[in-house]
Design an enzyme around this catalytic site. Structure first.
Site: not given
Length: 452
Positions: A96, A150, A203, A258
């Site tokens: 990430r 996700n 999102h 988002y």
């Protein structure tokens, strides 16, 4: 459904697992889980051990006859499973960090589910979820997979587009977070019935109406969001900026947080670049929170989910998953907000698209029952753009082709140059080589051409 209820959680060493277990324990009177299997990979063994021990203490405190198992053998765990939850992070938080830092180093937004970072999280994740589905189809074909890995929308799109598995539901914490925020703002009591009409993609959802005990209270909510007296931000991992008043009034919709990335891309990038130049990214913040959490989790006297878990951006994911499982297991036919193919429920988008929408959940899964059957024209262009990106991304994850990655990046509105798309594709493929086996040939060719 019989006496034994077995749930398998893939990514069991996640810091979110105590919340998932807390949800099962709270619902034990109607969702009597007899076995919870926590599955992880070798790199996650230490975390899995800590989580397993904490979960055993939580079960002992609750005094319920539930057994907690831990294993690195996914196929063994799946034997006889009724539900499988997926909460995995391929490459863990170090991956990430690359998703965030590499785009930011070239002046682009670095975020784990949007832009280039979101694409590469999808490229790493989709093949792994497809492998899990193959195991489920072979070992426990009647099990439901409840996914909150996700990018949930992209993953759900890939599964329904590229496999024949239909017992798959994508879950996100954004709608449940928005619902909790709305309930707090309107000062509702547990006796009040709150219904929310929301629509869009994962999102990328908009609230169109809010009804309390059958009566709309949307206008007062919209007024608060428009004037900035209320914040629509329900998550910890996004900077809280107010949407422009004129935008909210003209849309007559409440966007999820988002959507700041699309309505305020300049401001959001500036904030992230500032953090980047100070040496910090959200991934680094999360790693520090995780270290603190696991330090707490190791305490042999801890036998509850600690409050600190809510500092993670995905708080309430697990609660949403428990509610979905409960609704299916007990054929509740209750309202939830999930990601599934709408199958023509919306009349102005392709019927096979996976969307996030209000559904009724029972033993046959999720059925769109939203009063919304038509997406608002003023946001339809953005929805089409992001769905085109998701479709291209899911295809690239399977093909392993460099040009398919470039196409997905070029379709994303947060990437503003085809040359930069190529540069980001190259850099990120090389950076994530270990977690992208589908791209072995592509990465070998990139290395060869780099050496020339």
């Amino acid at each position: 459904m019989g006496h034994k209820l077995k749930i398998v959680t893939i990514g069991g060493g996640s810091s979110y697992t105590p919340e998932l277990l807390e949800g099962f324990l709270r619902r034990y009177h109607e969702l009597p889980v007899t076995e919870l299997w926590l599955v992880d990979v070798e790199e996650g063994q230490e975390k899995l051990d800590i989580i397993h021990a904490l979960c055993e203490r939580m079960v002992a405190k609750a005094g319920v006859p539930m057994r907690i198992y831990k294993t690195l053998d996914r196929r063994a765990a799946l034997q006889g499973a009724d539900f499988v939850t997926t909460q995995l992070r391929v490459g863990q938080l170090k991956a990430r960090e690359k998703d965030e830092r590499i785009p930011l180093s070239h002046g682009y937004l670095g975020q784990e589910t949007n832009g280039a970072g979101g694409l590469f999280k999808g490229l790493r994740t989709i093949p792994v979820i497809i492998d899990i589905i193959k195991d489920v189809q072979e070992i426990c074909s009647n099990a439901w997979i409840i996914n909150f890995t996700n990018p949930a929308g992209m993953v759900t799109e890939a599964i329904y587009r590229h496999t024949n598995f239909k017992r798959f539901i994508g879950v996100c914490n954004i709608p449940i977070g928005m619902k909790m925020f709305i309930g707090d703002v309107l000062r509702l009591t547990p006796q009040d019935e709150l219904n929310i009409d929301l629509f869009g993609l994962n999102h990328l959802v908009f609230v169109r109406d809010v009804r309390v005990n059958g009566k709309s209270r949307f206008d007062e909510l919209l007024e608060g969001v428009a004037t900035g007296t209320l914040s629509a931000n329900s998550v910890k991992n996004i900077t809280d900026l107010p949407f422009n008043e004129g935008l909210i009034r003209s849309l007559r919709l409440i966007p999820c947080s988002y959507l700041l990335y699309y309505f305020k891309p300049k401001e959001m990038l500036a904030i992230e670049m500032g953090e980047y130049y100070k040496g910090g990214t959200r991934a680094q913040v999360v790693q520090k929170i995780e270290q603190q959490l696991f330090k707490l989790y190791k305490d042999p006297n801890l036998d509850v989910k600690p409050k600190e878990l809510e500092l993670r951006g995905g708080a309430y994911y697990s609660d949403a998953a428990c509610e979905v499982i409960n609704a299916i297991y007990n054929n509740k036919n209750t309202e939830h907000y999930v990601n599934i193919p709408h199958n023509g429920h919306i009349d102005n988008i392709p019927p096979e698209w996976c969307i996030e929408i209000t559904c009724t959940l029972g033993q046959d899964g999720a059925q769109p029952t939203s009063r919304i059957t038509h997406f608002d024209e003023q946001v339809l262009g953005l929805i089409h753009t992001i769905k085109s990106f998701e479709i291209a991304a899911s295809h690239a994850a399977i093909s392993g082709d460099f040009n398919d990655v470039q196409l997905a990046l070029n379709l994303n509105p947060l990437i503003h140059s085809d040359n930069d798309a190529e540069l980001l594709a190259r850099k990120m493929l090389l950076a994530h080589e270990k977690w992208l086996p589908n791209f072995t040939n592509t990465i070998r060719d990139l290395k060869t051409s780099k050496g020339k």
